[in-house]
Design a protein around this motif. Structure first.
Motif, mmCIF file in Angstrom:
data_model
loop_
_atom_site.group_PDB
_atom_site.id
_atom_site.type_symbol
_atom_site.label_atom_id
_atom_site.label_comp_id
_atom_site.label_asym_id
_atom_site.label_seq_id
_atom_site.Cartn_x
_atom_site.Cartn_y
_atom_site.Cartn_z
ATOM 1 N N GLN A 130 0.817 -1.208 0.000
ATOM 2 C CA GLN A 130 0.000 0.000 0.000
ATOM 3 C C GLN A 130 0.853 1.262 0.000
ATOM 4 O O GLN A 130 0.560 2.227 -0.700
ATOM 5 N N ARG A 131 1.927 1.259 0.745
ATOM 6 C CA ARG A 131 2.779 2.443 0.870
ATOM 7 C C ARG A 131 3.882 2.504 -0.183
ATOM 8 O O ARG A 131 4.612 3.491 -0.271
ATOM 9 N N GLY A 132 4.012 1.442 -0.993
ATOM 10 C CA GLY A 132 5.036 1.435 -2.017
ATOM 11 C C GLY A 132 6.438 1.410 -1.452
ATOM 12 O O GLY A 132 7.357 2.007 -2.020
ATOM 13 N N LEU A 133 6.603 0.692 -0.341
ATOM 14 C CA LEU A 133 7.898 0.608 0.327
ATOM 15 C C LEU A 133 8.253 -0.860 0.546
ATOM 16 O O LEU A 133 7.581 -1.547 1.319
ATOM 17 N N PRO A 134 9.280 -1.378 -0.139
ATOM 18 C CA PRO A 134 9.747 -2.725 0.197
ATOM 19 C C PRO A 134 10.046 -2.824 1.688
ATOM 20 O O PRO A 134 10.308 -1.819 2.351
#
Length: 260
Positions: free
Chosen positions: A228-232
């Protein structure tokens, strides 16, 4: 090293695994490229956000150039974009990849990706390729271009049944098209160590001598927040158990010999 993440079964975590391993490689200082060859664009959305399908220069542009003459081709290098993460670049997907596929298959262009990666020379230390869940033109192109195939596996009987055919298909690609291709390992995803069935399936696969790589990736709601946050995971919360598992998995891949 060029690694393709491939399984003909959908929903096994190909994009999640490819993006998180690529993010770790980049965070370790490795110049890293991720290729998203799936028209669904999950890896592109993960690393680029909601506007991934509107970028000028994409996998569709790269493959589309094979079908028409152009005076100023972008080539692979012209379709690669930086991400928000240092040393991590991406060839984004595009929804039109599905429309191109039939035309590409009739032109026998599956070796073009390998040649294009060769032309990049030493620009990247590591390449990860995310693929659609089928043995399609794009997956074949990736398998022909790769040195190493990683197979995500979620612990259910359908996945197990599909695994044997998948290993057979990889062996055929190696024999017919890419003698350098090796199986880098089977990555157990969404593993629930307290449940009987996952433990039993993993134990049986190990008894059969299949190349399962440890650690297994735990089932966690944190991965949904990561999407959702686009953070690996290592950028979302490096102290999280799943982040540590991804890092340990990356380390294991560096030291585990690939199998034929």
């Amino acid at each position: 090293m060029r690694r393709v993440v491939f399984n003909q079964k959908g929903g096994v975590g190909k994009s999640t695994i490819a993006c998180n391993l690529a993010a770790i490689a980049a965070a370790r200082g490795r110049r890293t490229l991720l290729l998203d060859l799936d028209a669904q664009g999950n890896a592109s959305r993960y690393l680029l956000g909601a506007g991934w399908g509107e970028m000028e220069g994409s996998a569709a542009d790269f493959f589309g150039e094979m079908l028409s003459f152009t005076f100023a081709p972008k080539g692979l290098a012209g379709c690669i974009h930086p991400t928000a993460f240092d040393k991590l670049d991406i060839l984004p997907s595009h929804p039109s990849l599905g429309e191109l596929q039939v035309r590409l298959e009739s032109r026998y262009k599956t070796v073009k990706l390998a040649k294009a990666l060769d032309e990049l020379g030493d620009r990247y230390d590591e390449v990860f390729i995310d693929t659609p869940p089928a043995l399609s033109f794009y997956s074949m192109s990736a398998l022909i271009a790769a040195d190493n195939c990683l197979i995500p596996f979620d612990c259910d009987d359908f996945s197990r049944a599909a695994l044997y055919q998948l290993l057979h298909d990889i062996a055929e690609v190696r024999e017919d098209h890419n003698p350098e291709l090796r199986v880098g390992g089977i990555i157990v995803n969404q593993y629930q160590g307290r449940a009987r069935l996952p433990r039993q399936l993993v134990a049986e696969l190990r008894e059969e001598g299949l190349p399962l790589i440890e650690p297994y990736l735990s089932s966690s709601v944190a991965i949904r927040e990561s999407h959702q946050r686009g953070l690996p995971m290592i950028h979302l919360d490096r102290r999280h158990k799943l982040s540590a598992e991804f890092e340990a998995l990356y380390d294991a891949l560096q030291s585990t010999p690939a199998q034929t």
